[in-house]
Structure formats: C-alpha cells, structure tokens
Design a protein around this motif. Structure first.
Motif, PDB file in Angstrom:
ATOM      1  N   ASN A  16       0.809  -1.227   0.000  1.00 10.95           N
ATOM      2  CA  ASN A  16       0.000   0.000   0.000  1.00 10.95           C
ATOM      3  C   ASN A  16       0.840   1.274   0.000  1.00 10.95           C
ATOM      4  OD1 ASN A  16      -2.495   1.311  -0.144  1.00 10.95           O
ATOM      5  ND2 ASN A  16      -2.645   1.521   2.083  1.00 10.95           N
ATOM      6  N   ILE A  17       1.905   1.295  -0.806  1.00 15.62           N
ATOM      7  CA  ILE A  17       2.658   2.547  -0.946  1.00 15.62           C
ATOM      8  C   ILE A  17       1.796   3.588  -1.657  1.00 15.62           C
ATOM      9  CG2 ILE A  17       4.893   1.354  -1.077  1.00 15.62           C
ATOM     10  CD1 ILE A  17       4.888   2.162  -4.141  1.00 15.62           C
ATOM     11  N   ASP A  18       2.033   4.867  -1.362  1.00 12.52           N
ATOM     12  CA  ASP A  18       1.375   5.920  -2.142  1.00 12.52           C
ATOM     13  C   ASP A  18       2.402   6.843  -2.803  1.00 12.52           C
ATOM     14  OD1 ASP A  18       2.186   7.145   0.197  1.00 12.52           O
ATOM     15  OD2 ASP A  18       0.255   8.089   0.639  1.00 12.52           O
ATOM     16  N   TYR A  19       3.697   6.576  -2.578  1.00 10.96           N
ATOM     17  CA  TYR A  19       4.780   7.278  -3.287  1.00 10.96           C
ATOM     18  C   TYR A  19       5.836   6.258  -3.704  1.00 10.96           C
ATOM     19  CZ  TYR A  19       3.267  12.038  -2.261  1.00 10.96           C
ATOM     20  OH  TYR A  19       2.560  13.219  -2.220  1.00 10.96           O
ATOM     21  N   LEU A  20       6.315   6.411  -4.934  1.00  6.78           N
ATOM     22  CA  LEU A  20       7.455   5.628  -5.402  1.00  6.78           C
ATOM     23  C   LEU A  20       8.586   6.595  -5.717  1.00  6.78           C
ATOM     24  CD1 LEU A  20       8.843   3.020  -6.421  1.00  6.78           C
ATOM     25  CD2 LEU A  20       7.899   3.540  -8.689  1.00  6.78           C
ATOM     26  N   VAL A  21       9.726   6.408  -5.038  1.00  7.90           N
ATOM     27  CA  VAL A  21      10.899   7.243  -5.263  1.00  7.90           C
ATOM     28  C   VAL A  21      11.827   6.520  -6.238  1.00  7.90           C
ATOM     29  CG1 VAL A  21      12.901   8.347  -4.193  1.00  7.90           C
ATOM     30  CG2 VAL A  21      10.727   8.217  -2.943  1.00  7.90           C
ATOM     31  N   LEU A  22      12.175   7.199  -7.320  1.00 11.78           N
ATOM     32  CA  LEU A  22      13.109   6.640  -8.291  1.00 11.78           C
ATOM     33  C   LEU A  22      14.518   7.066  -7.906  1.00 11.78           C
ATOM     34  CD1 LEU A  22      11.134   7.240 -11.617  1.00 11.78           C
ATOM     35  CD2 LEU A  22      11.114   5.239 -10.117  1.00 11.78           C
ATOM     36  N   GLY A  23      15.319   6.101  -7.456  1.00 10.38           N
ATOM     37  CA  GLY A  23      16.638   6.407  -6.916  1.00 10.38           C
ATOM     38  C   GLY A  23      17.772   6.139  -7.879  1.00 10.38           C
ATOM     39  N   CYS A  24      17.523   6.339  -9.150  1.00  7.24           N
ATOM     40  CA  CYS A  24      18.571   6.194 -10.166  1.00  7.24           C
ATOM     41  C   CYS A  24      18.189   7.095 -11.327  1.00  7.24           C
ATOM     42  CB  CYS A  24      18.669   4.736 -10.633  1.00  7.24           C
ATOM     43  SG  CYS A  24      19.747   4.483 -12.055  1.00  7.24           S
TER      44      CYS A  24
END
Length: 258
Positions: free
Chosen positions: A175-183
């Motif tokens: 149930n994430i509501d944010y995805l951080v792109l770390g690349c």
C-alpha cells in the motif's frame, strides 16, 4: 556575475540525461558538457572504491574541458563518492540523491517505495537519510538489470516489463502511495511504471530539485553564461547511437575512450 564556461555533468551512462534535460529546460542559456561512462555501466554493482575512482576520472575529464561546476548526475556516484570529490577538487559539486524527504513527508499511508541500484541502497549516505524517517515504512528494491537494459536500448522489452512488475508488486501489496526513483536512468521508465502502479501512487525523481540547486549555485557562487554562444556537448565511451536516440535533441554525440 558572468561565467561563460560550461556546466559539466557525468553519469554511469545515458540515465543522467534525465537530469541534463531538467537543467537545460531551466537554464537554456548555459553551455553544458555531458559525459556518459557507459562502458563501465552499471555503477550500482561496483565496489565503493571502484565508484570513487571512476568518479574522479570523469571529473578530471570535465575539468579538462573547463567545466565551472560538476553535476554528479548519478545516484550511485553521489552516495558513494561525492564526499571524496569535494575533498579532492576545488569546484562546486551538485549531487543527486533519492527524494525520500518529500515522499515521506507527504505520504498518507506512511508507506513509500524506493527503486534504486544496489550501490545506492547500500551506501552510508543513503542509510543516514533513511534513519531520519523512522515513522515511515520504506520498502527498498534493487532494480537489478534495469540500467543494463536501458543502456542496451531495450527499454520497452518484454524482459523490462516482467522485471518492473516483479519489483513493484510487493510495494503495491504494501500500500505505498509514493514511489521514489533512486537512479537517474529510471525516469525513462515512468510510462511503463505508470501502467503497473495504481493511479493514486505518485512517482518522484530528483531532476527538478537538482536543476533548481544548479541555478542557485550559479547565482550565488559562479555566474551565469551571458554570452551569445550556446553549446551542448555529449561524450560517450560506448555506442553513441543509444545516447543519440534518448536525447530527442539534434546534438552531436562524440565517441571517445576515457
């Protein structure tokens, strides 16, 4: 304050062009030199010592081209090497780190996902940042082989789709509501990622923040290009076609061994 010299950027490959585009959009009058070390991609599977050595080599290349500042357009290089770069070279450096803070501060479910390289997720700098957000559940996932597929021009391949589904499904289940792109490579995958994630999940990358910080450093410390000449140079030590195809700009790509 005027400084006609170019902004230098480097990445382990073509991914940092996502950062270059943000800087170019915000600061179109600036000269730039972009260095794609695709021959040594991905950095995420290398040791800290290897990453530092490659970052020093890339910085020296850009400084030899009279770069007035260096943007480390690579999460893995930033989290593993920027401290050493700042100690070794007398020039401003801007790094790129996963945007954990805005995701954690704005999350309603108190659960966010981070897709990054092994080198970034294992770094001391990254883990120090994570410790600041103990009230947020952070689901970390190494994006094994994603950079390799992008560098090989296989961004829309069946293998890419299968890997993304495999990496993102546990985050969806949590149930994430944010995805951080770390690349810096991963923003190019946003169209595919959006097809997999629920609509309510917001995707964050660091490009805009890096561009604004670049503008701030130019204004406060270095100076803007006020001349009429504008040049944007791109160097790669691998197949130039891959970099040309991803740019969407009619700029020459120079193949050079470094």
């Amino acid at each position: 304050m005027t400084n006609l010299n170019p902004i230098g950027l480097f990445d382990s490959g073509i991914g940092g062009t996502s950062i270059w585009k943000e800087i170019h959009n915000l600061l179109p009058n600036e000269n730039t030199i972009y260095l794609a070390d695709s021959k040594n991609a991905p950095y995420g599977q290398k040791s800290k010592e290897e990453i530092i050595a490659l970052s020093i080599k890339n910085t020296e290349f850009l400084l030899n081209k009279n770069a007035k500042m260096i943007v480390v357009a690579c999460n893995t290089a930033t989290t593993n090497a920027i401290k050493e770069l700042r100690e070794k070279f007398d020039v401003p450096f801007i790094g790129i780190e996963p945007a954990i803070k805005p995701a954690a501060n704005n999350s309603k479910t108190q659960t966010i996902g981070i897709l990054a390289t092994k080198g970034t997720l294992n770094s001391e700098l990254f883990n120090k940042n994570v410790e600041r957000f103990q009230e947020t559940t952070i689901i970390e996932q190494v994006g094994f082989n994603l950079v390799k597929l992008i560098e090989n021009g296989e961004m829309y391949s069946e293998e890419m789709t299968l890997l993304l589904k495999q990496y993102l499904q546990p985050m969806i289940d949590a149930n994430i509501d944010y995805l951080v792109l770390g690349c810096s490579h991963y923003p190019f995958l946003i169209p595919q990622i959006k097809k997999i994630l629920p609509e309510n999940v917001k995707i964050i990358d660091s490009g805009e923040a890096v561009a604004k910080q670049t503008q701030k450093i130019l204004k406060e410390k270095i100076g803007f290009n006020t001349g009429s000449k504008k040049t944007n140079l791109f160097y790669t030590n691998s197949n130039p076609k891959v970099l040309e195809n991803i740019l969407d700009y009619n700029y020459p790509v120079i193949e050079q061994d470094f």
